[in-house]
Design an enzyme around this catalytic site. Structure first.
Site, PDB file in Angstrom:
ATOM      1  N   LYS A   1       0.829  -1.215   0.000  1.00 32.59           N
ATOM      2  CA  LYS A   1       0.000   0.000   0.000  1.00 32.59           C
ATOM      3  C   LYS A   1       0.862   1.264   0.000  1.00 32.59           C
ATOM      4  CE  LYS A   1      -1.918  -1.052   3.925  1.00 32.59           C
ATOM      5  NZ  LYS A   1      -1.232  -2.318   4.242  1.00 32.59           N
TER       6      LYS A   1
ATOM      7  N   ARG B   1      -9.239   0.744   9.039  1.00 26.88           N
ATOM      8  CA  ARG B   1      -8.756  -0.621   9.244  1.00 26.88           C
ATOM      9  C   ARG B   1      -9.710  -1.459  10.076  1.00 26.88           C
ATOM     10  NH1 ARG B   1      -2.479  -1.841   8.670  1.00 26.88           N
ATOM     11  NH2 ARG B   1      -1.848   0.123   7.813  1.00 26.88           N
TER      12      ARG B   1
ATOM     13  N   ARG C   1      11.996  -4.981   4.440  1.00 25.37           N
ATOM     14  CA  ARG C   1      11.690  -3.555   4.211  1.00 25.37           C
ATOM     15  C   ARG C   1      12.666  -2.601   4.905  1.00 25.37           C
ATOM     16  NH1 ARG C   1       5.744  -1.802   5.202  1.00 25.37           N
ATOM     17  NH2 ARG C   1       6.003  -3.043   7.067  1.00 25.37           N
TER      18      ARG C   1
ATOM     19  N   ARG D   1      11.891  -0.515  10.465  1.00 21.65           N
ATOM     20  CA  ARG D   1      10.812  -0.308  11.437  1.00 21.65           C
ATOM     21  C   ARG D   1      10.917  -1.303  12.580  1.00 21.65           C
ATOM     22  NH1 ARG D   1       5.580   0.320   7.687  1.00 21.65           N
ATOM     23  NH2 ARG D   1       4.788  -1.065   9.300  1.00 21.65           N
TER      24      ARG D   1
ATOM     25  N   ARG E   1       0.536  -8.802  13.670  1.00 17.32           N
ATOM     26  CA  ARG E   1      -0.103  -7.832  12.764  1.00 17.32           C
ATOM     27  C   ARG E   1      -0.996  -8.541  11.747  1.00 17.32           C
ATOM     28  NH1 ARG E   1       5.091  -4.936  10.806  1.00 17.32           N
ATOM     29  NH2 ARG E   1       3.729  -4.074   9.225  1.00 17.32           N
TER      30      ARG E   1
HETATM   31  P1  B4P Z   1       4.854  -1.480   1.926  1.00 15.69           P
HETATM   32  O1  B4P Z   1       4.412  -0.722   0.742  1.00 15.69           O
HETATM   33  O2  B4P Z   1       5.769  -0.769   2.907  1.00 15.69           O
HETATM   34  O3  B4P Z   1       3.627  -2.169   2.736  1.00 15.69           O
HETATM   35  P2  B4P Z   1       2.317  -1.582   3.441  1.00 15.69           P
HETATM   36  O4  B4P Z   1       1.190  -2.359   2.862  1.00 15.69           O
HETATM   37  O5  B4P Z   1       2.250  -0.095   3.345  1.00 15.69           O
HETATM   38  O6  B4P Z   1       2.646  -1.975   4.977  1.00 15.69           O
HETATM   39  P3  B4P Z   1       1.964  -1.900   6.378  1.00 15.69           P
HETATM   40  O7  B4P Z   1       0.479  -2.171   6.305  1.00 15.69           O
HETATM   41  O8  B4P Z   1       2.797  -2.861   7.177  1.00 15.69           O
HETATM   42  O9  B4P Z   1       2.233  -0.487   7.007  1.00 15.69           O
HETATM   43  P4  B4P Z   1       1.416   0.658   7.718  1.00 15.69           P
HETATM   44  O10 B4P Z   1       2.416   1.742   7.855  1.00 15.69           O
HETATM   45  O11 B4P Z   1       0.168   0.986   6.968  1.00 15.69           O
HETATM   46  O12 B4P Z   1       5.614  -2.770   1.378  1.00 15.69           O
HETATM   47  C1  B4P Z   1       6.278  -3.677   2.252  1.00 15.69           C
HETATM   48  C2  B4P Z   1       7.639  -4.107   1.665  1.00 15.69           C
HETATM   49  O13 B4P Z   1       7.425  -4.831   0.468  1.00 15.69           O
HETATM   50  C3  B4P Z   1       8.550  -2.939   1.296  1.00 15.69           C
HETATM   51  O14 B4P Z   1       9.888  -3.295   1.612  1.00 15.69           O
HETATM   52  C4  B4P Z   1       8.406  -2.800  -0.210  1.00 15.69           C
HETATM   53  O15 B4P Z   1       9.616  -2.331  -0.767  1.00 15.69           O
HETATM   54  C5  B4P Z   1       8.121  -4.232  -0.627  1.00 15.69           C
HETATM   55  N1  B4P Z   1       7.218  -4.338  -1.765  1.00 15.69           N
HETATM   56  C6  B4P Z   1       6.089  -3.584  -2.002  1.00 15.69           C
HETATM   57  N2  B4P Z   1       5.494  -3.978  -3.162  1.00 15.69           N
HETATM   58  C7  B4P Z   1       6.270  -5.022  -3.642  1.00 15.69           C
HETATM   59  C8  B4P Z   1       6.163  -5.865  -4.794  1.00 15.69           C
HETATM   60  N3  B4P Z   1       5.164  -5.755  -5.681  1.00 15.69           N
HETATM   61  N4  B4P Z   1       7.106  -6.836  -4.969  1.00 15.69           N
HETATM   62  C9  B4P Z   1       8.123  -6.994  -4.056  1.00 15.69           C
HETATM   63  N5  B4P Z   1       8.268  -6.210  -2.966  1.00 15.69           N
HETATM   64  C10 B4P Z   1       7.354  -5.254  -2.746  1.00 15.69           C
HETATM   65  O16 B4P Z   1       0.946   0.132   9.177  1.00 15.69           O
HETATM   66  C11 B4P Z   1       1.845  -0.057  10.267  1.00 15.69           C
HETATM   67  C12 B4P Z   1       1.131  -0.070  11.629  1.00 15.69           C
HETATM   68  O17 B4P Z   1       0.499   1.201  11.895  1.00 15.69           O
HETATM   69  C13 B4P Z   1      -0.011  -1.068  11.858  1.00 15.69           C
HETATM   70  O18 B4P Z   1       0.456  -2.348  12.217  1.00 15.69           O
HETATM   71  C14 B4P Z   1      -0.806  -0.385  13.017  1.00 15.69           C
HETATM   72  O19 B4P Z   1      -0.207  -0.618  14.287  1.00 15.69           O
HETATM   73  C15 B4P Z   1      -0.687   1.082  12.703  1.00 15.69           C
HETATM   74  N6  B4P Z   1      -1.848   1.569  11.932  1.00 15.69           N
HETATM   75  C16 B4P Z   1      -1.829   1.976  10.634  1.00 15.69           C
HETATM   76  N7  B4P Z   1      -3.046   2.360  10.233  1.00 15.69           N
HETATM   77  C17 B4P Z   1      -3.889   2.216  11.304  1.00 15.69           C
HETATM   78  C18 B4P Z   1      -5.284   2.432  11.517  1.00 15.69           C
HETATM   79  N8  B4P Z   1      -6.105   2.891  10.560  1.00 15.69           N
HETATM   80  N9  B4P Z   1      -5.807   2.165  12.739  1.00 15.69           N
HETATM   81  C19 B4P Z   1      -5.040   1.718  13.744  1.00 15.69           C
HETATM   82  N10 B4P Z   1      -3.704   1.487  13.604  1.00 15.69           N
HETATM   83  C20 B4P Z   1      -3.123   1.723  12.399  1.00 15.69           C
END
Ligand code: B4P
Length: 212
Positions: free
Chosen positions: A13, A88, A123, A157, A168
């Site tokens: 995302k 979420r 990551r 992280r 998670r």
């Molecule tokens: P990212 O792009 O970093 O993944 P994400 O889906 O954004 O991650 P996440 O859900 O964990 O994070 P968030 O900050 O929202 O990709 C991951 C890795 O994969 C990277 O290294 C990237 O380079 C690689 N990658 C991406 N696409 C790829 C592909 N196609 N092929 C290969 N590699 C690929 O959430 C973190 C925390 O914040 C949660 O656990 C929670 O505690 C809190 N939080 C966030 N939103 C919340 C909400 N609404 N309510 C309550 N808590 C919340």
């Protein structure tokens, strides 16, 4: 229009949110990034948010809802945005619907369990500009130098270890997965196969945008 990005941890995302926001010329609002900034402060809120995140739990909705409402009410977001990681859970869905009457569309990043775990473990992020990299999939072109801003300051992280990842994922399955059915039943859900590599997902998203 508000475009919500929904998907499991590590589904991409954040990575694709940056790409899509650039493409559409609208702001990218990552609630995860905002919470990480708050978690660095020694205030009461900072300590609370940090505790939840390091345990792999969702931060309480009343905290997150308050932040979102404040930001979405500003001028910068009045023409819409990409909401990355919010809502979420069903409580957050109801809160959002209580004050936003804009057109809402949802892009669901569908990814397999084994793939997301490896992505999360690899990551790392540029501390200066936020560009996201991966030890297994895409490192900077020049070792230790960010492709975007030339900084050499990278960070990992503290919720990206194997034990926290499992928590998670459980939290995602329990709290967030039900939203897929909810948005599907409203005819707002667009699914992208997020198992493919980054460029292939970008191509799929560009095609999908023509239908949104
Ligand atoms: P990212 O792009 O970093 O993944 P994400 O889906 O954004 O991650 P996440 O859900 O964990 O994070 P968030 O900050 O929202 O990709 C991951 C890795 O994969 C990277 O290294 C990237 O380079 C690689 N990658 C991406 N696409 C790829 C592909 N196609 N092929 C290969 N590699 C690929 O959430 C973190 C925390 O914040 C949660 O656990 C929670 O505690 C809190 N939080 C966030 N939103 C919340 C909400 N609404 N309510 C309550 N808590 C919340």
């Amino acid at each position: 229009m508000i475009i919500i990005l929904i998907g499991s941890p590590g589904s991409g995302k954040g990575t694709q949110g940056r790409f899509l926001a650039n493409k559409l010329g609208i702001p990218h609002l990552s609630i995860g990034d905002m919470l990480r900034k708050i978690a660095k402060s020694s205030s009461k809120d900072g300590v609370l948010v940090n505790n939840y995140m390091t345990e792999g739990k969702l931060v309480p909705s009343e905290v997150v809802n308050g932040i979102i409402k404040k930001i979405l009410s500003t001028k910068e977001y009045k023409n819409g945005c990409l909401l990355d990681g919010y809502p979420r859970n069903i409580e957050q869905v109801q809160f959002l619907e209580g004050f936003i009457n804009k057109n809402i569309k949802v892009i669901y990043f569908d990814v397999d369990n084994q793939i997301m775990t490896k992505r999360i473990l690899g990551r790392f992020t540029c501390s200066n500009c936020g560009e996201i990299y991966n030890t297994y999939y895409f490192k900077p072109k020049v070792d230790q130098v960010c492709d975007v801003c030339n900084s050499s300051d990278f960070s990992y992280r503290n919720d990206d270890d194997e034990q926290t990842i499992n928590k998670r994922i459980q939290e995602y399955n329990k709290e967030t997965q039900p939203l897929i059915e909810y948005y599907k039943s409203q005819g707002r859900l667009y699914t992208v196969n997020a198992n493919k590599d980054k460029e292939a997902v970008e191509v799929a998203l560009e095609a999908l945008l023509k239908r949104v």
